[in-house]
Design a protein around this motif. Structure first.
Motif, PDB file in Angstrom:
ATOM      1  N   ALA A 518       0.831  -1.326  -0.095  1.00 45.90           N
ATOM      2  CA  ALA A 518      -0.012   0.021   0.091  1.00 45.90           C
ATOM      3  C   ALA A 518       0.982   1.347  -0.006  1.00 45.90           C
ATOM      4  N   ARG A 520       3.950   1.490  -1.207  1.00 41.46           N
ATOM      5  CA  ARG A 520       4.189   1.823  -2.336  1.00 41.46           C
ATOM      6  C   ARG A 520       3.421   2.160  -3.441  1.00 41.46           C
ATOM      7  N   GLU A 521       2.235   1.941  -3.499  1.00 41.22           N
ATOM      8  CA  GLU A 521       1.156   2.320  -4.513  1.00 41.22           C
ATOM      9  C   GLU A 521       1.115   3.934  -4.190  1.00 41.22           C
ATOM     10  N   GLN A 522       1.266   4.377  -2.888  1.00 41.53           N
ATOM     11  CA  GLN A 522       1.101   5.962  -2.666  1.00 41.53           C
ATOM     12  C   GLN A 522       2.548   6.490  -3.061  1.00 41.53           C
TER      13      GLN A 522
END
Length: 776
Positions: A518, A520-522
């Protein structure tokens, strides 16, 4: 007194006529009563006759349908009324005074003689007044009478005799029907009995076994022994097939056609079993159990199955045999399909100091159980409903492992004796001196955790020791297990074994991986650190391979630093060697892999080739890290994950390390996360151990294959394999009972029975009471 001479010729008065009439009626009533007595006597005779007739059909009362088919409804009702009174009638007939009563009852009664001449003259003279005329031409009361009363005429027909006439006619008709249908009834009853009584079949002529068949069966049963001697199974199959082809027609049972069965591969050996079974069945031989086996089958106290998971270590010792069986017990109990008991060793305080980290110790089993449950609940996030039981154990410094003390099977209650899961079955049974596991439990599964042969080969005279340990492991697992699961092909090939990874990852590591994905997605940086290694600090855990790789490619890895976390017996030696070689290794105390300090590392290095299945590798993959490991059978399960980078040579190791440091790991998919979870591991365990079929009361695959045949394998057929297994268990029991032999093979002194301290800690009977020694 004056008498009138004309009195005799005068007509009789009305009073005298009434007296005469009343006297006549009294006589008539006496006749009627006598006729009633005769009627009752005739009825008694009729009942007696019917009873005698019904006795002939007494054995047919159990078949009312047949009686109903040959009798009229009225006769059938008579039989039904008489049937419940048969027992009472028998008692009456058997009485000693029955004959006397019958004769008295049937004796002819004295008739009442009445002189009606005077009455007749008086009645005739008064016919005009009374109006009664008797017809003397008829035979007394049996004839017809004309009765005239005040000018009214009525004709009667002696109705009191009509029932007797009908009864006699009915009895005669019944006797006639009984005589005419008795033979037909018997024949039809034989036919009806034959419809549900199976006629004995003619015995089939089964030829005796021939010498090639006996030799083929002997070779088939000796396959495990020949395998130990180095003879391949393919060779044994070819020998069996060649022997079976000589008597191909005789191997095939009569109930199968030649087209239906073939003698290729397994069909040949199976038809041989059918042939042996048919011969044994024709002889009537019945066999209850093996020479060494106990034929008693244990029944469950309730409908729910009980699973006892026995392991060789316990928390707070953070080792694979302590953590993984604990999680297996939690997730098996979570399904609520079976009751679970985790059986772990209890160490005295003197051994706890040597084993448990941070000087942890427990004064009672209840205190240690509370610690175990708190640790488990913090890791899995739910409260597992299972029982924890303890057995006595002692720590071996030389082997760095816990050895059971006494008979471990006696610490499992009899009501929970159903299914046993032995974590490290070879370790548990090296010095086991007690009840055979397969005799006490209905089903026993062994799970192999450790590659002991790899550890032993590193010791002095390791090759010779490994040779003996290999055969001892084969010995005890074959004698005490029905099924063996190997986590990977890195372990030795044990009897009845299957390779499957039945371990999962603590859900806490999967949650860490989801959190990092999560971030890394941000667009946040998830990994701020480089590479690390974690493991118990002993040379066999991969430290030797790690130092050799870093020392050999010191120049290629210039500027590379590695953090090492671990505690162990070889800590000083490992750190001293790293300093001498001037390696860039930073040593830290051992800690839990889920510690927050380890989340920021991107690469986990595990060069160990002694592990069977490294739990730390699976945990690192679950947290979304790169894993660099050797191309080894122990890592076969992890190759399916893209973040697992394997190497074969030291040069490959350097290349993989640089690749991992220069790139970012891929996030795990849902399927990959599930394959790492304990839910998936438990499902694999239930499937490969065939425990799902045992728990659902279904048959195993081998049993289902045998049931496809019309002729099943006879349970009376003893197998050489079962006899050998029983003999091995008996020999092992005898050898482990000798203290000298135990000590010569490396056993801890006094581990055949538990110690006095164990009896105090676990509230057991004193050792001298539990195992008394008789003599002076």
């Amino acid at each position: 007194m004056m008498i009138d001479p004309g009195a005799e010729s005068a007509p009789p008065s009305a009073g005298s006529a009434e007296k005469a009439l009343s006297f006549f009626y009294r006589g008539w009533r006496e006749v009627r009563d006598s006729a009633g007595a005769d009627l009752r006597l005739m009825r008694s005779r009729a009942n007696s006759l019917k009873t005698l007739a019904d006795r002939e059909f007494e054995n047919l009362f159990g078949f009312p349908s047949s009686v109903h088919a040959f009798s009229s409804p009225s006769e059938f009702e008579i039989v039904k009324r008489i049937q419940p009174k048969l027992s009472e009638l028998r008692k009456t007939y058997s009485a000693p005074d029955f004959s006397r009563k019958v004769l008295e009852k049937w004796a002819p009664k004295a008739t009442i003689g009445i002189d009606l001449s005077a009455i007749r003259s008086a009645v005739v003279s008064e016919i005009d007044e009374v109006g009664v005329v008797l017809d003397p031409s008829k035979d007394g009361a049996r004839g017809r009478r004309r009765v005239l009363w005040n000018g009214a005429e009525e004709e009667e027909k002696g109705k009191e005799w009509e029932p007797i006439r009908i009864l006699k006619k009915g009895i005669k008709e019944f006797e006639r029907k009984s005589q005419s249908t008795s033979n037909e009834l018997v024949e039809k009853m034989k036919l009806s009995l034959g419809s549900f009584v199976r006629e004995p079949q003619e015995p089939k002529e089964i030829p005796p076994l021939h010498l090639p068949e006996l030799l083929a069966h002997l070779v088939k049963q000796s396959v495990p022994l020949l395998d130990h001697l180095g003879i391949q199974r393919d060779t044994c199959d070819k020998i069996i097939e060649s022997l079976c082809h000589r008597h191909k027609d005789k191997l095939i049972p009569r109930s199968h056609s030649v087209k239906e069965l073939s003698l290729n591969g397994n069909e040949c050996t199976h038809d041989l079993d059918l042939r042996i079974a048919s011969v044994l069945e024709s002889t009537g031989h019945h066999y209850d159990g093996g020479f060494w086996t106990d034929p008693v089958k244990h029944e469950k106290a309730d409908k729910k199955h009980h699973v006892a998971i026995v392991t060789t270590a316990s928390l707070p010792w953070m080792t694979g045999t302590a953590v993984n069986p604990l999680l297996r017990a939690a997730y098996m109990a979570k399904s609520a399909k079976q009751d679970v008991t985790l059986v772990v060793p209890w160490l005295c305080k003197s051994d706890q100091v040597l084993v448990y980290p941070d000087s942890l110790s427990f004064s009672s089993p209840e205190e240690q159980e509370a610690y175990i449950r708190n640790w488990l609940e913090n890791r899995v996030g739910f409260k597992a409903d299972f029982k924890i039981s303890f057995y006595p154990g002692k720590f071996s410094k030389e082997r760095r492992s816990i050895i059971p003390a006494g008979d471990t099977t006696q610490f499992i209650p009899s009501k929970e004796v159903d299914i046993a899961i032995l974590e490290e079955p070879e370790h548990l049974n090296w010095y086991h001196h007690g009840k055979r596991w397969t005799d006490k439990f209905n089903y026993v599964v062994g799970v192999v955790h450790t590659n002991y042969l790899e550890y032993i080969k590193r010791e002095k005279n390791g090759a010779i020791q490994a040779f003996f340990v290999k055969h001892i492991n084969n010995w005890v697992t074959r004698a005490y297990c029905h099924k063996v699961l190997r986590l990977s092909a890195a372990t030795q090939d044990l009897p009845r074994s299957t390779i499957c990874n039945v371990h999962g990852v603590n859900p806490k590591f999967l949650m860490v991986g989801e959190k990092i994905a999560a971030e890394r997605e941000q667009g946040n940086q998830a990994f701020s650190k480089g590479a690390y290694f974690l493991g118990k600090m002993v040379w066999a855990k991969g430290y030797k391979e790690l130092i050799d790789l870093l020392a050999k490619h010191k120049n290629d890895l210039e500027g590379f630093k590695l953090d090492v976390y671990g505690n162990g017996e070889d800590s000083l030696a490992v750190q001293s060697t790293a300093r001498k070689l001037d390696l860039s290794l930073n040593f830290f105390n051992g800690r839990d892999h889920a510690d927050d300090a380890l989340h920021g590392y991107k690469v986990f290095i595990n060069p160990s080739v002694s592990d069977v299945l490294c739990t730390a590798t699976a945990e690192a993959l679950a947290m979304g890290k790169f894993v660099i490991c050797a191309d080894h059978p122990s890592n076969e399960f992890f190759r399916a994950f893209p973040n697992c980078l394997t190497y074969k040579t030291s040069e490959d190791f350097v290349a993989r390390l640089k690749e991992a440091m220069d790139n970012e790991p891929l996030p795990l998919t849902c399927e990959q996360r599930y394959n790492l979870s304990w839910e998936a591991a438990t499902q694999r365990f239930m499937e490969y151990s065939e425990l799902d079929k045992v728990l659902s009361n279904q048959e195993t695959e081998s049993t289902q294959a045998n049931n496809k045949r019309k002729i099943k394998k006879s349970i009376s057929m003893p197998t050489l394999s079962d006899t050998v297994d029983g003999g091995l268990a008996f020999a092992h029991y005898c050898l482990t009972g000798n203290e000298i032999l135990r000590l010569s093979t490396g056993a801890i002194p006094g581990t055949r029975d538990y110690s006095k301290q164990h009896s105090l800690d676990l509230n057991l009977l004193p050792p001298q009471v539990q195992n008394p020694v008789y003599g002076w």
